[in-house]
Design a protein around this motif. Structure first.
Motif, PDB file in Angstrom:
ATOM      1  N   LEU A  54     115.212  15.638  47.241  1.00  0.00           N
ATOM      2  CA  LEU A  54     116.303  14.883  47.853  1.00  0.00           C
ATOM      3  C   LEU A  54     117.648  15.552  47.640  1.00  0.00           C
ATOM      4  CD1 LEU A  54     115.154  11.256  47.011  1.00  0.00           C
ATOM      5  CD2 LEU A  54     115.119  12.387  49.249  1.00  0.00           C
ATOM      6  N   LEU A  55     117.833  16.172  46.484  1.00  0.00           N
ATOM      7  CA  LEU A  55     119.087  16.904  46.249  1.00  0.00           C
ATOM      8  C   LEU A  55     119.202  18.085  47.207  1.00  0.00           C
ATOM      9  CD1 LEU A  55     119.286  16.896  42.347  1.00  0.00           C
ATOM     10  CD2 LEU A  55     120.684  15.585  43.963  1.00  0.00           C
ATOM     11  N   ALA A  56     118.115  18.821  47.399  1.00  0.00           N
ATOM     12  CA  ALA A  56     118.126  19.950  48.336  1.00  0.00           C
ATOM     13  C   ALA A  56     118.343  19.459  49.765  1.00  0.00           C
ATOM     14  CB  ALA A  56     116.827  20.737  48.225  1.00  0.00           C
ATOM     15  N   LEU A  57     117.732  18.334  50.113  1.00  0.00           N
ATOM     16  CA  LEU A  57     117.913  17.758  51.445  1.00  0.00           C
ATOM     17  C   LEU A  57     119.364  17.333  51.667  1.00  0.00           C
ATOM     18  CD1 LEU A  57     116.507  16.897  54.080  1.00  0.00           C
ATOM     19  CD2 LEU A  57     116.031  14.703  52.974  1.00  0.00           C
ATOM     20  N   GLN A  58     119.969  16.736  50.651  1.00  0.00           N
ATOM     21  CA  GLN A  58     121.376  16.336  50.751  1.00  0.00           C
ATOM     22  C   GLN A  58     122.261  17.562  50.976  1.00  0.00           C
ATOM     23  OE1 GLN A  58     122.961  14.470  47.243  1.00  0.00           O
ATOM     24  NE2 GLN A  58     124.928  14.077  48.198  1.00  0.00           N
ATOM     25  N   SER A  79     107.835  25.078  50.825  1.00  0.00           N
ATOM     26  CA  SER A  79     107.751  24.033  51.853  1.00  0.00           C
ATOM     27  C   SER A  79     109.167  23.691  52.261  1.00  0.00           C
ATOM     28  CB  SER A  79     107.052  22.784  51.295  1.00  0.00           C
ATOM     29  OG  SER A  79     107.845  22.180  50.282  1.00  0.00           O
ATOM     30  N   ALA A  80     109.284  22.670  53.087  1.00  0.00           N
ATOM     31  CA  ALA A  80     110.581  22.047  53.325  1.00  0.00           C
ATOM     32  C   ALA A  80     110.722  20.931  52.291  1.00  0.00           C
ATOM     33  CB  ALA A  80     110.647  21.499  54.745  1.00  0.00           C
ATOM     34  N   CYS A  81     111.867  20.293  52.241  1.00  0.00           N
ATOM     35  CA  CYS A  81     112.074  19.230  51.256  1.00  0.00           C
ATOM     36  C   CYS A  81     111.074  18.101  51.423  1.00  0.00           C
ATOM     37  CB  CYS A  81     113.488  18.662  51.387  1.00  0.00           C
ATOM     38  SG  CYS A  81     114.783  19.849  51.071  1.00  0.00           S
ATOM     39  N   MET A  82     110.790  17.727  52.658  1.00  0.00           N
ATOM     40  CA  MET A  82     109.931  16.579  52.934  1.00  0.00           C
ATOM     41  C   MET A  82     108.779  16.916  53.867  1.00  0.00           C
ATOM     42  SD  MET A  82     111.091  14.226  51.193  1.00  0.00           S
ATOM     43  CE  MET A  82     112.534  13.818  50.268  1.00  0.00           C
ATOM     44  N   ALA A  83     108.426  18.191  53.991  1.00  0.00           N
ATOM     45  CA  ALA A  83     107.371  18.574  54.930  1.00  0.00           C
ATOM     46  C   ALA A  83     106.788  19.937  54.542  1.00  0.00           C
ATOM     47  CB  ALA A  83     107.935  18.650  56.344  1.00  0.00           C
ATOM     48  N   ASN A  84     105.613  20.200  55.058  1.00  0.00           N
ATOM     49  CA  ASN A  84     105.034  21.525  54.942  1.00  0.00           C
ATOM     50  C   ASN A  84     105.547  22.390  56.084  1.00  0.00           C
ATOM     51  OD1 ASN A  84     103.173  21.732  52.598  1.00  0.00           O
ATOM     52  ND2 ASN A  84     102.274  19.911  53.532  1.00  0.00           N
TER      53      ASN A  84
END
Length: 168
Positions: A54-58, A79-84
């Protein structure tokens, strides 16, 4: 269970949180590379602890991007923060292997079963030469990226290489 935390429970309790999710901008989904090596003690596990993600996504969203790609300390794509992540480079469909920290997602497994995919270590060089990049998870299905670090990528509803149809 309910009641006093020190008392043994005979039955468990399940809590479900539901909220509406805004639609994704599928024709303009922008990726960026997370600049710091990504480490997590729970890396590769499907848990509810997504704090580092979540920090990386922010940080990605602060740069007007929708998602960030994460690399381990060895410089390999996780991966991505919330996905492959899947990459098409020179006509070959690629994805990071699970030991890098990628999660064994349902949609990732579907792609691996239905298309010839090479699992291999990927670097930022592989991404900078990618013809297409798409993300997978249970919420978004298969989502093509429109750009990576402000470099336009083909954004198609159907990948010319894989024939995979986005089904979010």
């Amino acid at each position: 269970g309910g009641g006093d935390w020190a008392v043994a429970t005979e039955t468990g309790r399940i809590l479900i949180f539901a909220e509406p999710l805004p639609p994704l901008a599928t024709d303009s989904y922008k990726l960026t590379t997370h600049r710091e090596p990504f480490t997590s003690i729970l890396q590769g596990l499907k848990t509810a602890n997504y704090w580092p993600n979540l920090l990386a996504l922010q940080q990605a969203r602060e740069t007007s991007c929708d998602e960030a790609l994460l690399f381990n300390p060895s410089g390999h794509l996780i991966s991505a923060c919330m996905a492959n992540v899947f990459v098409i480079r020179d006509g070959v469909l690629l994805t990071p292997p699970l030991p890098t920290g990628a999660r064994p997602g349902i949609t990732r497994a579907w792609v691996l079963r239905h298309r010839p995919v090479e699992e291999r270590l990927l670097t930022s060089s592989d991404l900078s030469h990618a013809d297409e990049i798409f993300l997978t998870n249970s919420r978004i299905g298969i989502l093509p990226a429109a750009s990576l670090d402000h470099r336009a990528l083909p954004s198609r509803e159907v990948s010319t290489m894989t024939g995979i149809v986005r089904h979010a």
